[in-house]
Design a protein around this motif. Structure first.
Motif, PDB file in Angstrom:
ATOM      1  N   VAL A 113       0.861  -1.187   0.000  1.00 11.17           N
ATOM      2  CA  VAL A 113       0.000   0.000   0.000  1.00 11.17           C
ATOM      3  C   VAL A 113       0.898   1.238   0.000  1.00 11.17           C
ATOM      4  N   VAL A 114       0.646   2.138  -0.955  1.00 10.45           N
ATOM      5  CA  VAL A 114       1.429   3.364  -1.089  1.00 10.45           C
ATOM      6  C   VAL A 114       0.550   4.547  -0.689  1.00 10.45           C
ATOM      7  N   GLN A 115       1.045   5.333   0.286  1.00 12.58           N
ATOM      8  CA  GLN A 115       0.350   6.549   0.717  1.00 12.58           C
ATOM      9  C   GLN A 115       0.763   7.679  -0.206  1.00 12.58           C
ATOM     10  N   ARG A 116      -0.194   8.189  -0.971  1.00 11.38           N
ATOM     11  CA  ARG A 116       0.066   9.332  -1.833  1.00 11.38           C
ATOM     12  C   ARG A 116      -0.247  10.596  -1.040  1.00 11.38           C
ATOM     13  N   GLU A 117      -0.314  11.717  -1.716  1.00 16.20           N
ATOM     14  CA  GLU A 117      -0.550  12.983  -1.020  1.00 16.20           C
ATOM     15  C   GLU A 117      -1.851  12.962  -0.220  1.00 16.20           C
ATOM     16  N   ASN A 118      -2.971  12.608  -0.867  1.00 16.07           N
ATOM     17  CA  ASN A 118      -4.272  12.608  -0.186  1.00 16.07           C
ATOM     18  C   ASN A 118      -5.005  11.279  -0.288  1.00 16.07           C
ATOM     19  N   SER A 119      -4.330  10.242  -0.740  1.00 13.88           N
ATOM     20  CA  SER A 119      -5.015   8.952  -0.904  1.00 13.88           C
ATOM     21  C   SER A 119      -4.015   7.815  -0.790  1.00 13.88           C
ATOM     22  N   ARG A 120      -4.549   6.620  -0.723  1.00 11.76           N
ATOM     23  CA  ARG A 120      -3.725   5.417  -0.691  1.00 11.76           C
ATOM     24  C   ARG A 120      -4.057   4.568  -1.908  1.00 11.76           C
ATOM     25  N   GLU A 121      -3.052   3.856  -2.386  1.00 10.93           N
ATOM     26  CA  GLU A 121      -3.249   2.975  -3.533  1.00 10.93           C
ATOM     27  C   GLU A 121      -2.473   1.692  -3.270  1.00 10.93           C
ATOM     28  N   SER A 122      -3.083   0.557  -3.606  1.00 11.90           N
ATOM     29  CA  SER A 122      -2.414  -0.721  -3.372  1.00 11.90           C
ATOM     30  C   SER A 122      -1.998  -1.346  -4.700  1.00 11.90           C
ATOM     31  N   PHE A 123      -0.901  -2.105  -4.645  1.00 11.33           N
ATOM     32  CA  PHE A 123      -0.356  -2.763  -5.830  1.00 11.33           C
ATOM     33  C   PHE A 123       0.004  -4.195  -5.472  1.00 11.33           C
ATOM     34  N   LYS A 124      -0.387  -5.129  -6.314  1.00  6.73           N
ATOM     35  CA  LYS A 124      -0.070  -6.540  -6.093  1.00  6.73           C
ATOM     36  C   LYS A 124       1.381  -6.802  -6.466  1.00  6.73           C
ATOM     37  N   TYR A 125       2.042  -7.649  -5.692  1.00 12.85           N
ATOM     38  CA  TYR A 125       3.428  -8.004  -5.987  1.00 12.85           C
ATOM     39  C   TYR A 125       3.538  -8.712  -7.340  1.00 12.85           C
ATOM     40  N   ILE A 126       2.530  -9.465  -7.697  1.00  9.41           N
ATOM     41  CA  ILE A 126       2.565 -10.184  -8.967  1.00  9.41           C
ATOM     42  C   ILE A 126       2.590  -9.218 -10.147  1.00  9.41           C
ATOM     43  N   ASP A 127       1.984  -8.032  -9.979  1.00  2.59           N
ATOM     44  CA  ASP A 127       2.039  -7.015 -11.041  1.00  2.59           C
ATOM     45  C   ASP A 127       3.472  -6.511 -11.245  1.00  2.59           C
ATOM     46  N   PHE A 128       4.252  -6.475 -10.174  1.00  8.08           N
ATOM     47  CA  PHE A 128       5.662  -6.113 -10.303  1.00  8.08           C
ATOM     48  C   PHE A 128       6.423  -7.209 -11.055  1.00  8.08           C
TER      49      PHE A 128
END
Length: 136
Positions: A113-128
């Motif tokens: 989970v990445v905290q951006r300026e005003n929101s959070r976004e999640s990324f799956k490891y498999i996408d990496f």
């Protein structure tokens, strides 16, 4: 002039289906992209191209996903390059990207989970692992 379908042309479509765009295949064969799409549909290539779960399982083992998870640390500043996978950008060979900057706020067994300026976004490891998301 009528397009003649031969075994060699069908084999060319099958061999280049996931590599080249349909309009590029059509240009090489001297036919329309619609005809290339129709040939692919008859050979069940359309289904195989849209099955991302099969593609991901071929290239990413669970060990690789777990290794990817170890690369992220809580509080780490991060910049990610994400390939568009929705709407008009779903075509193979598409090079449309967006950039996300933030801080690693949380990580689980399967995603970060990445905290951006005003929101959070999640990324799956498999996408990496597949290359849909890259660390810059």
């Amino acid at each position: 002039m009528l397009f003649e379908r031969t075994k060699a042309r069908n084999d060319f479509v099958k061999a280049n289906w996931g590599i080249m765009r349909q309009k590029d295949i059509a240009a090489k064969l001297g036919c329309s992209p619609t005809l290339v799409n129709m040939i692919g549909y008859e050979m069940d290539l359309v289904k195989s191209r849209k099955s991302s779960a099969e593609v991901r399982s071929q290239y990413c083992s669970i060990e690789n996903v777990r290794k990817m998870a170890k690369l992220f640390k809580m509080g780490q500043k991060i910049k990610l390059k994400i390939r568009f996978t929705h709407g008009a950008y779903i075509n193979i060979g598409c090079n449309k990207y967006r950039t996300v900057r933030g801080t690693v706020a949380d990580k689980t067994e399967w995603l970060v989970v990445v905290q951006r300026e005003n929101s959070r976004e999640s990324f799956k490891y498999i996408d990496f692992c597949v290359g849909d998301v890259q660390v810059i």
